[in-house]
Write a protein that holds these residues in place. Structure first.
Motif, PDB file in Angstrom:
ATOM      1  N   SER A  15       0.823  -1.202   0.000  1.00  0.00           N
ATOM      2  CA  SER A  15       0.000   0.000   0.000  1.00  0.00           C
ATOM      3  C   SER A  15       0.858   1.253   0.000  1.00  0.00           C
ATOM      4  N   GLU A  16       1.978   1.217   0.720  1.00  0.00           N
ATOM      5  CA  GLU A  16       2.854   2.376   0.736  1.00  0.00           C
ATOM      6  C   GLU A  16       3.438   2.656  -0.638  1.00  0.00           C
ATOM      7  N   VAL A  17       3.813   1.599  -1.349  1.00  0.00           N
ATOM      8  CA  VAL A  17       4.343   1.768  -2.702  1.00  0.00           C
ATOM      9  C   VAL A  17       3.287   2.364  -3.615  1.00  0.00           C
ATOM     10  N   HIS A  18       2.081   1.828  -3.551  1.00  0.00           N
ATOM     11  CA  HIS A  18       1.008   2.321  -4.419  1.00  0.00           C
ATOM     12  C   HIS A  18       0.600   3.738  -4.040  1.00  0.00           C
ATOM     13  N   GLU A  19       0.690   4.068  -2.760  1.00  0.00           N
ATOM     14  CA  GLU A  19       0.359   5.430  -2.356  1.00  0.00           C
ATOM     15  C   GLU A  19       1.366   6.426  -2.908  1.00  0.00           C
ATOM     16  N   ARG A  20       2.645   6.023  -2.977  1.00  0.00           N
ATOM     17  CA  ARG A  20       3.655   6.891  -3.569  1.00  0.00           C
ATOM     18  C   ARG A  20       3.404   7.080  -5.060  1.00  0.00           C
ATOM     19  N   VAL A  21       2.948   6.005  -5.741  1.00  0.00           N
ATOM     20  CA  VAL A  21       2.623   6.110  -7.157  1.00  0.00           C
ATOM     21  C   VAL A  21       1.482   7.110  -7.358  1.00  0.00           C
ATOM     22  N   GLN A  22       0.447   7.000  -6.508  1.00  0.00           N
ATOM     23  CA  GLN A  22      -0.670   7.935  -6.605  1.00  0.00           C
ATOM     24  C   GLN A  22      -0.211   9.356  -6.338  1.00  0.00           C
ATOM     25  N   GLU A  23       0.677   9.527  -5.369  1.00  0.00           N
ATOM     26  CA  GLU A  23       1.174  10.865  -5.055  1.00  0.00           C
ATOM     27  C   GLU A  23       1.936  11.450  -6.238  1.00  0.00           C
ATOM     28  N   ASN A  24       2.649  10.614  -6.976  1.00  0.00           N
ATOM     29  CA  ASN A  24       3.348  11.098  -8.168  1.00  0.00           C
ATOM     30  C   ASN A  24       2.359  11.594  -9.213  1.00  0.00           C
ATOM     31  N   TYR A  25       1.236  10.874  -9.355  1.00  0.00           N
ATOM     32  CA  TYR A  25       0.206  11.317 -10.296  1.00  0.00           C
ATOM     33  C   TYR A  25      -0.361  12.670  -9.874  1.00  0.00           C
ATOM     34  N   VAL A  26      -0.567  12.854  -8.568  1.00  0.00           N
ATOM     35  CA  VAL A  26      -1.095  14.116  -8.061  1.00  0.00           C
ATOM     36  C   VAL A  26      -0.111  15.251  -8.321  1.00  0.00           C
ATOM     37  N   VAL A  27       1.175  15.014  -8.015  1.00  0.00           N
ATOM     38  CA  VAL A  27       2.190  16.045  -8.219  1.00  0.00           C
ATOM     39  C   VAL A  27       2.310  16.404  -9.696  1.00  0.00           C
ATOM     40  N   GLU A  28       2.250  15.391 -10.575  1.00  0.00           N
ATOM     41  CA  GLU A  28       2.360  15.658 -12.004  1.00  0.00           C
ATOM     42  C   GLU A  28       1.213  16.541 -12.471  1.00  0.00           C
ATOM     43  N   ARG A  29       0.011  16.321 -11.991  1.00  0.00           N
ATOM     44  CA  ARG A  29      -1.121  17.151 -12.386  1.00  0.00           C
ATOM     45  C   ARG A  29      -1.018  18.548 -11.785  1.00  0.00           C
ATOM     46  N   GLN A  30      -0.510  18.649 -10.563  1.00  0.00           N
ATOM     47  CA  GLN A  30      -0.302  19.975  -9.988  1.00  0.00           C
ATOM     48  C   GLN A  30       0.722  20.764 -10.797  1.00  0.00           C
ATOM     49  N   ARG A  31       1.781  20.096 -11.233  1.00  0.00           N
ATOM     50  CA  ARG A  31       2.801  20.774 -12.036  1.00  0.00           C
ATOM     51  C   ARG A  31       2.219  21.236 -13.366  1.00  0.00           C
ATOM     52  N   SER A  32       1.440  20.355 -14.003  1.00  0.00           N
ATOM     53  CA  SER A  32       0.826  20.716 -15.280  1.00  0.00           C
ATOM     54  C   SER A  32      -0.115  21.906 -15.119  1.00  0.00           C
ATOM     55  N   LEU A  33      -0.900  21.904 -14.028  1.00  0.00           N
ATOM     56  CA  LEU A  33      -1.837  22.998 -13.776  1.00  0.00           C
ATOM     57  C   LEU A  33      -1.094  24.305 -13.533  1.00  0.00           C
ATOM     58  N   SER A  34       0.010  24.261 -12.783  1.00  0.00           N
ATOM     59  CA  SER A  34       0.768  25.485 -12.511  1.00  0.00           C
ATOM     60  C   SER A  34       1.386  26.040 -13.793  1.00  0.00           C
ATOM     61  N   TYR A  35       1.842  25.155 -14.704  1.00  0.00           N
ATOM     62  CA  TYR A  35       2.381  25.627 -15.977  1.00  0.00           C
ATOM     63  C   TYR A  35       1.317  26.377 -16.765  1.00  0.00           C
ATOM     64  N   PHE A  36       0.100  25.822 -16.811  1.00  0.00           N
ATOM     65  CA  PHE A  36      -0.960  26.467 -17.589  1.00  0.00           C
ATOM     66  C   PHE A  36      -1.341  27.809 -16.968  1.00  0.00           C
ATOM     67  N   ILE A  37      -1.419  27.865 -15.649  1.00  0.00           N
ATOM     68  CA  ILE A  37      -1.779  29.115 -14.986  1.00  0.00           C
ATOM     69  C   ILE A  37      -0.745  30.192 -15.285  1.00  0.00           C
ATOM     70  N   ASN A  38       0.553  29.836 -15.206  1.00  0.00           N
ATOM     71  CA  ASN A  38       1.614  30.832 -15.391  1.00  0.00           C
ATOM     72  C   ASN A  38       1.784  31.264 -16.842  1.00  0.00           C
ATOM     73  N   PHE A  39       1.612  30.340 -17.774  1.00  0.00           N
ATOM     74  CA  PHE A  39       1.912  30.654 -19.167  1.00  0.00           C
ATOM     75  C   PHE A  39       0.680  30.926 -20.021  1.00  0.00           C
ATOM     76  N   ASN A  40      -0.521  30.655 -19.473  1.00  0.00           N
ATOM     77  CA  ASN A  40      -1.739  30.899 -20.246  1.00  0.00           C
ATOM     78  C   ASN A  40      -2.733  31.783 -19.503  1.00  0.00           C
ATOM     79  N   LEU A  41      -3.071  31.387 -18.269  1.00  0.00           N
ATOM     80  CA  LEU A  41      -4.098  32.134 -17.541  1.00  0.00           C
ATOM     81  C   LEU A  41      -3.590  33.499 -17.099  1.00  0.00           C
ATOM     82  N   PHE A  42      -2.381  33.576 -16.553  1.00  0.00           N
ATOM     83  CA  PHE A  42      -1.878  34.866 -16.084  1.00  0.00           C
ATOM     84  C   PHE A  42      -1.755  35.887 -17.218  1.00  0.00           C
ATOM     85  N   PRO A  43      -1.220  35.528 -18.399  1.00  0.00           N
ATOM     86  CA  PRO A  43      -1.247  36.506 -19.503  1.00  0.00           C
ATOM     87  C   PRO A  43      -2.651  36.963 -19.860  1.00  0.00           C
TER      88      PRO A  43
END
Length: 723
Positions: free
Chosen positions: A329-357
């Motif tokens: 479960s700990e291994v799978h939870e880390r995998v899920q956390e990576n998915y969450v972080v990847e989506r947070q990173r993608s969202l921050s890129y869009f906000i900075n390079f698309n929404l903020f302009p």
């Protein structure tokens, strides 16, 4: 006699050798020959399993969305709507989105790394949370087009956005960059590579798949899993119903039909404290199913489908299912956390390079700032602290000497105490920022065919109209001419023309065509010409009303009022007539133009469609308009003569076409109890060719002035090209 018909020979008057023999004799066809029974020669259609049939529907919908000539996502969106009814899938989606959105965020200065709370507060609004939610939805649906509403003009958040609308995905064709008025249209409204004013309010979130095409989203991959699981559970339920309950058997020697019927009735009611009377030689037995292990097959299909869905969304399964060990479960939870972080990173890129302009273009003070998740800030702070911490081997750690004092000026303060900031330095970790008033252009509230797109017009005072108004005021004060003479002056006529030009621009924006560019005599040219002329007549009457108000202000107790006092009071009228009221009239002209164009297009194939009245569906809808929502009637019904949008000032209602085959007309009982529209809007501009009818207060002018104003307005109004 023999006849040759269509290549076949028929013998009349004599039975052929192969004719059927008399009844009673059995004829068997020769080996390989067709049966002589008609019923046996009918080719029976192949019966599809339900899951196979639904899978074929999904494949067709996917192929339709991938069509290289005319891609359409309407059928795929219907499948997605059904797919999202699956409880497991919905739970996985909500879990992932909640983990992504639960992280705190900040707005940070790029150079100093300091947080800017003043700007952060502007993003801590419901619309920004909804935007992040819509961005995450793009991962599942494949494409998102948002149409922001115009910034607030009053209240606590003046100049800030209050919300946005999601343009229905079935109406958007990302491959061509168009919004379709109807999903069957071949050409739509372009939202890319165009200078059209409505693009100022649009934000596109587009993802591409591994092949470089516009993605159809995770739901497209999840659809077959949901179909298989749905019918596996259905088959499982049918098997449980058939084999789960024990069968009851009765051995009896009774032969009379009445006795057998009584015993059958007793057996049917044996459950729920029922009973049965048995004869001495009768025996009642219960037959339990020997094994129900075959039911595990259906459970296995369900679990396999759920595993696939979990892998698509979070990359693992054990955090959402039981039976895993702690280490797994700990291994799978880390995998899920990576998915969450990847989506947070993608969202921050869009906000900075698309929404903020996008926000900067509307006046938000975001220059030099960027969006960052709080977890990332904490990680950066921890790394910086670790890098700056002195080590025992560092000879410069805790320096002493005359230049540093006992512990040096860099020594840490005592626990619980904070070092005061140096003179001229702001609060540590924060940057003081003076907010400028956002410079935005007000969008005109125009509903598109989908009821979403709004045009961005102007919120600033028309400087040209102000200059013409000043000339009218100056002439009126300097010469004090009679009203009839002033009405014929070049200054008054120029003000009339500018007002008509502005309203006409709004009308043509809404209609989607410019009158001088249309060919004379075409239906669009005729209708748009009538609407345009009516607007110039309206502008002439309005200008006359303003002139009469100015004329009343000119005298004070029989004496001409001082210029400064007269000009001050005149500007109050200008604020009402030429700024505030003109904005609302401009909005109405845009909406009228758009709905008139729709009425014109709805006349084609009118016999196959109903028209349906729709509202914006939010809390700002007026009660009367809410009562009209959903009314569905034929195109030629008299209801549309008095209830065709816009049905009031700032009205955002719409009308759409729906097929007659799948919709029912509204009953007359409901129509009898409806409220009426205001007199200024109780007409259908698409039929009358009038934007503001005679009942409007501006049209209440002396009869002697009407023909003069009408003639001037007609001369100033543009016309279509002659053939």
């Amino acid at each position: 006699m023999e006849l040759n018909i269509f290549g076949r020979r028929l013998t009349l008057g004599k039975a052929p050798a192969s004719a059927p023999t008399a009844p009673g004799k059995k004829i068997r066809p020769a080996r390989g020959a067709k049966s002589q029974r008609v019923a046996e020669q009918i080719e029976r259609p192949y019966t599809y399993h339900r899951s196979k049939a639904e899978m074929d529907v999904w494949v067709l919908a996917e192929n339709r969305a991938r069509n290289p000539v005319m891609p359409r996502r309407d059928r795929l969106m219907l499948i997605y709507e059904q797919v999202m009814k699956d409880g497991y899938l919905t739970g996985q989606v909500k879990t992932l989105k909640n983990k992504v959105l639960s992280g705190g965020f900040a707005v940070v200065d790029k150079k100093s790394g300091q947080e800017v709370d003043e700007v952060l507060e502007m993003l801590q609004r419901p619309w920004f949370h909804d935007f992040m939610n819509a961005y995450l939805d793009t991962d599942f649906y494949g494409h998102t087009l948002l149409n922001f509403r115009y910034p607030a003009e009053d209240g606590d958040h003046v100049g800030e956005f209050t919300g946005f609308d999601l343009i229905p995905r079935e109406n958007v064709v990302p491959e061509t960059g168009e919004v379709l008025q109807r999903v069957t249209d071949s050409i739509g409204i372009p939202f890319r590579n165009t200078d059209a004013p409505y693009t100022k309010l649009l934000v596109e979130i587009a993802l591409r798949d591994e092949t470089g095409r516009y993605s159809l989203g995770i739901l497209n991959k999840a659809a077959p899993e949901i179909i298989w699981k749905r019918y596996a559970r259905t088959d499982w339920s049918r098997r449980s119903e058939k084999h789960g309950m024990p069968l009851v058997g009765l051995t009896t020697s009774a032969v009379e039909k009445s006795e057998l019927d009584d015993k059958e009735m007793a057996l049917a009611n044996l459950g729920s404290d029922g009973y049965i009377l048995l004869e001495e030689d009768e025996e009642l037995t219960f037959h339990e199913a020997k094994s129900n292990e075959n039911g595990q097959m259906y459970s296995g299909i369900k679990d396999a489908c759920n595993d696939e869905i979990a892998f698509m969304i979070t990359g693992q399964t054990m955090t959402s299912q039981d039976g895993a060990s702690l280490s797994q479960s700990e291994v799978h939870e880390r995998v899920q956390e990576n998915y969450v972080v990847e989506r947070q990173r993608s969202l921050s890129y869009f906000i900075n390079f698309n929404l903020f302009p996008f926000l900067r273009s509307w006046g938000y003070p975001l220059d030099g700032l960027e969006f960052k998740w709080r977890t990332l800030l904490d990680e950066e702070a921890a790394k910086k602290k670790a890098a700056e911490a002195p080590t025992p081997e560092d000879p410069n750690a805790n320096p002493t000497g005359p230049e540093h004092g006992p512990q040096g000026t860099n020594a840490p303060t005592a626990p619980g105490k904070k070092q005061p900031p140096k003179p001229g330095q702001g609060k540590p970790g924060k940057q003081q920022l003076t907010l400028a008033t956002p410079n935005f252009t007000k969008p005109v509230a125009q509903a598109s065919a989908t009821g979403r797109i709004q045009l961005a017009g102007t919120d600033k005072e028309n400087t040209k109209l102000r200059a013409l108004f000043d000339k009218v005021v100056d002439k009126l004060h300097a010469e004090s001419p009679k009203l009839r003479k002033m009405m014929r002056s070049p200054e008054f006529r120029a003000m009339l023309k500018e007002t008509g030009d502005q309203l006409s621009d709004g009308l043509q924006e809404g209609y989607g065509a410019k009158l001088p560019e249309l060919e004379y005599g075409t239906p669009d040219a005729v209708l748009l010409g009538k609407l345009t002329t009516s607007l110039y007549i309206f502008s002439a009457n309005k200008s006359y009303k303003l002139l009469t108000e100015l004329n009343k202000l000119l005298l004070d107790g029989g004496q001409v009022r001082p210029y400064a006092d007269f000009k001050k009071q005149a500007l109050q009228l200008h604020e009402d007539y030429n700024i505030q009221w003109l904005k609302t009239e401009y909005d109405t002209a845009v909406a009228t133009g758009q709905m008139s164009a729709k009425w014109q297009s709805f006349q084609e194939n009118a016999e196959h469609y109903f028209l349906k009245y729709t509202t914006a569906g939010d809390s700002r809808v007026r009660p009367a308009h809410h009562d009209w929502d959903g009314i569905t009637l034929p195109v030629d019904h008299p209801f549309w003569n008095t209830h065709w949008p816009p049905c009031g000032w700032k009205c955002r209602c719409n009308a759409v076409r729906v097929p007659r085959l799948t919709n029912t007309a509204t009953s007359q009982d409901r129509l009898d109890n409806l409220t009426t529209t205001p007199p200024e809007f109780g007409h259908n501009a698409g039929k009358t060719g009038v934007v503001f009818p005679e009942s409007h207060q501006y049209n209440d002018i002396p009869a002697g002035a009407k023909p003069i104003l009408r003639r001037m307005a007609t001369e100033e109004a543009p016309t279509a090209k002659p053939k």
